[in-house]
Design a protein around this motif. Structure first.
Motif, PDB file in Angstrom:
ATOM      1  N   ARG A 164       0.825  -1.208   0.000  1.00  0.00           N
ATOM      2  CA  ARG A 164       0.000   0.000   0.000  1.00  0.00           C
ATOM      3  C   ARG A 164       0.862   1.262   0.000  1.00  0.00           C
ATOM      4  NH1 ARG A 164      -4.276  -2.050   4.654  1.00  0.00           N
ATOM      5  NH2 ARG A 164      -5.507  -3.446   3.311  1.00  0.00           N
ATOM      6  N   ALA A 165       1.924   1.247   0.782  1.00  0.00           N
ATOM      7  CA  ALA A 165       2.794   2.413   0.864  1.00  0.00           C
ATOM      8  C   ALA A 165       3.472   2.689  -0.475  1.00  0.00           C
ATOM      9  CB  ALA A 165       3.840   2.212   1.951  1.00  0.00           C
ATOM     10  N   ALA A 166       3.884   1.637  -1.167  1.00  0.00           N
ATOM     11  CA  ALA A 166       4.536   1.813  -2.460  1.00  0.00           C
ATOM     12  C   ALA A 166       3.577   2.424  -3.479  1.00  0.00           C
ATOM     13  CB  ALA A 166       5.076   0.486  -2.959  1.00  0.00           C
ATOM     14  N   ILE A 167       2.329   1.974  -3.441  1.00  0.00           N
ATOM     15  CA  ILE A 167       1.316   2.534  -4.350  1.00  0.00           C
ATOM     16  C   ILE A 167       1.087   4.006  -4.044  1.00  0.00           C
ATOM     17  CG2 ILE A 167      -1.129   2.447  -4.982  1.00  0.00           C
ATOM     18  CD1 ILE A 167      -0.975  -0.605  -4.528  1.00  0.00           C
ATOM     19  N   GLU A 168       0.996   4.339  -2.761  1.00  0.00           N
ATOM     20  CA  GLU A 168       0.784   5.731  -2.366  1.00  0.00           C
ATOM     21  C   GLU A 168       2.007   6.585  -2.706  1.00  0.00           C
ATOM     22  OE1 GLU A 168      -1.109   9.072  -0.971  1.00  0.00           O
ATOM     23  OE2 GLU A 168      -1.936   7.076  -1.387  1.00  0.00           O
ATOM     24  N   ALA A 169       3.193   6.051  -2.463  1.00  0.00           N
ATOM     25  CA  ALA A 169       4.415   6.807  -2.738  1.00  0.00           C
ATOM     26  C   ALA A 169       4.543   7.137  -4.217  1.00  0.00           C
ATOM     27  CB  ALA A 169       5.634   6.019  -2.267  1.00  0.00           C
ATOM     28  N   ALA A 170       4.133   6.219  -5.069  1.00  0.00           N
ATOM     29  CA  ALA A 170       4.239   6.435  -6.516  1.00  0.00           C
ATOM     30  C   ALA A 170       3.476   7.680  -6.955  1.00  0.00           C
ATOM     31  CB  ALA A 170       3.739   5.213  -7.266  1.00  0.00           C
ATOM     32  N   LYS A 171       2.426   8.028  -6.213  1.00  0.00           N
ATOM     33  CA  LYS A 171       1.631   9.216  -6.547  1.00  0.00           C
ATOM     34  C   LYS A 171       2.414  10.502  -6.301  1.00  0.00           C
ATOM     35  CE  LYS A 171      -2.625   6.819  -5.152  1.00  0.00           C
ATOM     36  NZ  LYS A 171      -3.764   6.821  -4.193  1.00  0.00           N
ATOM     37  N   HIS A 172       3.453  10.429  -5.446  1.00  0.00           N
ATOM     38  CA  HIS A 172       4.243  11.609  -5.108  1.00  0.00           C
ATOM     39  C   HIS A 172       5.519  11.711  -5.935  1.00  0.00           C
ATOM     40  CE1 HIS A 172       1.937  12.623  -1.435  1.00  0.00           C
ATOM     41  NE2 HIS A 172       1.792  11.305  -1.307  1.00  0.00           N
ATOM     42  N   GLY A 173       5.845  10.661  -6.673  1.00  0.00           N
ATOM     43  CA  GLY A 173       7.097  10.612  -7.415  1.00  0.00           C
ATOM     44  C   GLY A 173       7.053  11.385  -8.711  1.00  0.00           C
TER      45      GLY A 173
END
Length: 219
Positions: free
Chosen positions: A58-67
């Motif tokens: 879940r964190a990786a999916i959310e982080a991708a939105k900020h990249g």
């Protein structure tokens, strides 16, 4: 504006490093196990528990939105062992829980984030003297030492894999630092390794190396 993702940014070295990058004009995405932290206009928070595969996903999916990210700092880690005799048997429950966070969870999250690290970016992991094979004095925290030694091997292998993308991969020994893990007797304050992490991330050093206070270390 350049961006960095820092795991475990709510306290200790992670917090000091986030503050340093923010002061240098970077945007920071920090993780904590609760998703809560402190406030800054250029700081976002993500929930991440490296012991839980579902949290990592879940964190990786959310982080991708900020990249995408110019740098990734794998800072989160645990040491669950009490001070013990150097030659005492390894406690398997401690080894499993330590490896789950310091090695397996860290690698899992890092691998998921790699597509969102910019070509020419930098991946840095927090290592330790306690995981250094060239040390003549063994640590009294064997599970922690084993996890950091293995993280060094991951650093070397990842550096080889990512060289075609121009991504630098490093591991850094912050030294004995005043944190929840290091304790109040430690000789360094968190802002010292934070400064060294920033300098390493922006200095264009060769990939696949182990660093301490700006100097290459023996494995």
């Amino acid at each position: 504006m350049k961006k960095i993702l820092i795991t475990g940014a709510s306290r200790g070295i992670g917090k000091a490093t986030a503050e340093k990058f923010l002061a240098e004009g970077w945007h920071v995405v920090g993780t904590s196990t609760t998703g809560n932290g402190w406030n800054h206009d250029q700081l976002d928070w993500i929930t991440l528990d490296l012991s839980l595969p579902v949290s990592i996903e879940r964190a990786a999916i959310e982080a991708a939105k900020h990249g995408p990210f110019d740098a990734l700092l794998n800072n989160s880690g645990i040491n669950v062992e009490e001070e013990d005799v150097i030659d005492s048997p390894i406690i398997m429950s401690a080894l499993r829980s330590t490896l789950e966070v310091n090695l397996i969870g860290t690698i899992d999250f890092c691998e998921r984030l790699l597509p969102n690290v910019c070509d020419g970016g930098h991946v840095i992991s927090i290592g330790s003297r306690m995981g250094t094979l060239s040390e003549t004095e063994l640590s009294s925290a064997p599970s922690y030492s084993i996890s950091k030694a293995a993280l060094s091997m991951y650093t070397v292998r990842l550096a080889s894999r990512l060289k075609n993308r121009g991504i630098t991969v490093s591991i850094l020994n912050p030294g004995w630092t005043k944190t929840d893990m290091g304790g109040e007797d430690a000789v360094r304050t968190p802002d010292e390794p934070a400064r060294e992490i920033f300098e390493l991330a922006t200095a264009g050093e060769p990939s696949g190396k182990f660093w301490k206070q700006g100097k290459e270390q023996a494995w």
